[in-house]
Scaffold this active site. Structure first.
Site, PDB file in Angstrom:
ATOM      1  N   GLU A 130       1.097  -0.578   0.128  1.00  0.00           N
ATOM      2  CA  GLU A 130      -0.013   0.152   0.057  1.00  0.00           C
ATOM      3  C   GLU A 130       0.963   1.575   0.168  1.00  0.00           C
ATOM      4  O   GLU A 130       1.251   1.320   0.547  1.00  0.00           O
ATOM      5  CB  GLU A 130      -1.150  -0.188   1.323  1.00  0.00           C
ATOM      6  CG  GLU A 130      -1.783  -1.146   0.771  1.00  0.00           C
ATOM      7  CD  GLU A 130      -2.770  -1.206   2.182  1.00  0.00           C
ATOM      8  OE1 GLU A 130      -2.861  -0.155   3.446  1.00  0.00           O
ATOM      9  OE2 GLU A 130      -3.580  -1.513   2.130  1.00  0.00           O
ATOM     10  N   HIS A 148     -10.274   0.316   1.605  1.00  0.00           N
ATOM     11  CA  HIS A 148      -9.820   0.549   3.366  1.00  0.00           C
ATOM     12  C   HIS A 148     -10.820   1.829   3.202  1.00  0.00           C
ATOM     13  O   HIS A 148      -9.691   2.539   4.098  1.00  0.00           O
ATOM     14  CB  HIS A 148      -8.872   0.123   3.246  1.00  0.00           C
ATOM     15  CG  HIS A 148      -8.393  -0.268   5.046  1.00  0.00           C
ATOM     16  ND1 HIS A 148      -9.216  -0.794   5.454  1.00  0.00           N
ATOM     17  CD2 HIS A 148      -7.890   0.167   5.917  1.00  0.00           C
ATOM     18  CE1 HIS A 148      -8.727  -1.742   6.009  1.00  0.00           C
ATOM     19  NE2 HIS A 148      -7.684  -0.202   6.667  1.00  0.00           N
TER      20      HIS A 148
END
Length: 177
Positions: A130, A148
């Site tokens: 990420e 997310h």
């Protein structure tokens, strides 16, 4: 979904909330957690009716063998929770969802499982790398991706605010005693 088995890895607050929704859909629930042995899940219905369901956690190996869908709700880990060996023992056509942390699923093994037909689909809310997931993850036709931000809805923010206010109130009351 009714009658299918949901395997929940990580049976803390979020895992238990997931179990509550799955039970409401008529799913069977199996859970695994290193720290939680069992939990009582209350499923509420209309007119103040409810049922309590006791769920005793099982070894991960049992969850992998019996679950039609697997969802992860664990903190950051040293090493993968799901890799090649775990995928190999899962039911054929399993669906895997990771809403916990990046790095708990071996994404190379996941893609191999998807390409081989062992894993039917995957839903990823987090990634090993990420904020820049691998291109194979981004482009795979059997992977659904989300950013997310589940806690960013207005409803979630309201619940968080209410929960924090209740915790502060509880602390203030206990200090006055």
């Amino acid at each position: 979904m009714r009658g299918k088995t949901l395997g929940i890895i990580g049976f803390g607050r979020i895992g238990q909330a997931t179990a509550k929704m799955a039970l409401g859909l008529g799913m069977k629930v199996i859970a695994a957690d290193k720290y939680v042995d069992n939990a009582e899940i209350r499923v509420d219905f209309y007119n103040n009716q409810f049922i309590n369901v006791d769920i005793v956690t099982e070894p991960l190996e049992d969850l992998f063998k019996h679950a039609d869908f697997i969802t992860l709700h664990v903190p950051a880990q040293d090493g993968y929770v799901i890799g090649r060996d775990e995928i190999a023992v899962m039911k054929d056509n399993v669906g895997i969802i990771n809403c916990s942390r990046g790095g708990v699923i071996d994404e190379v093994a996941l893609i191999e499982g998807l390409d081989a037909g062992k894993v039917l689909f995957a839903g990823l809310d987090v990634f090993e790398n990420e904020p820049t997931p691998e291109i194979k993850i981004l482009m795979h036709p059997k992977i659904s991706l989300t950013p997310h931000i589940g806690a960013a809805t207005l409803e979630a923010q309201d619940r968080i605010g209410t929960e924090l206010a209740e915790q502060i109130s509880s602390i203030m009351k206990s200090e006055k005693v």
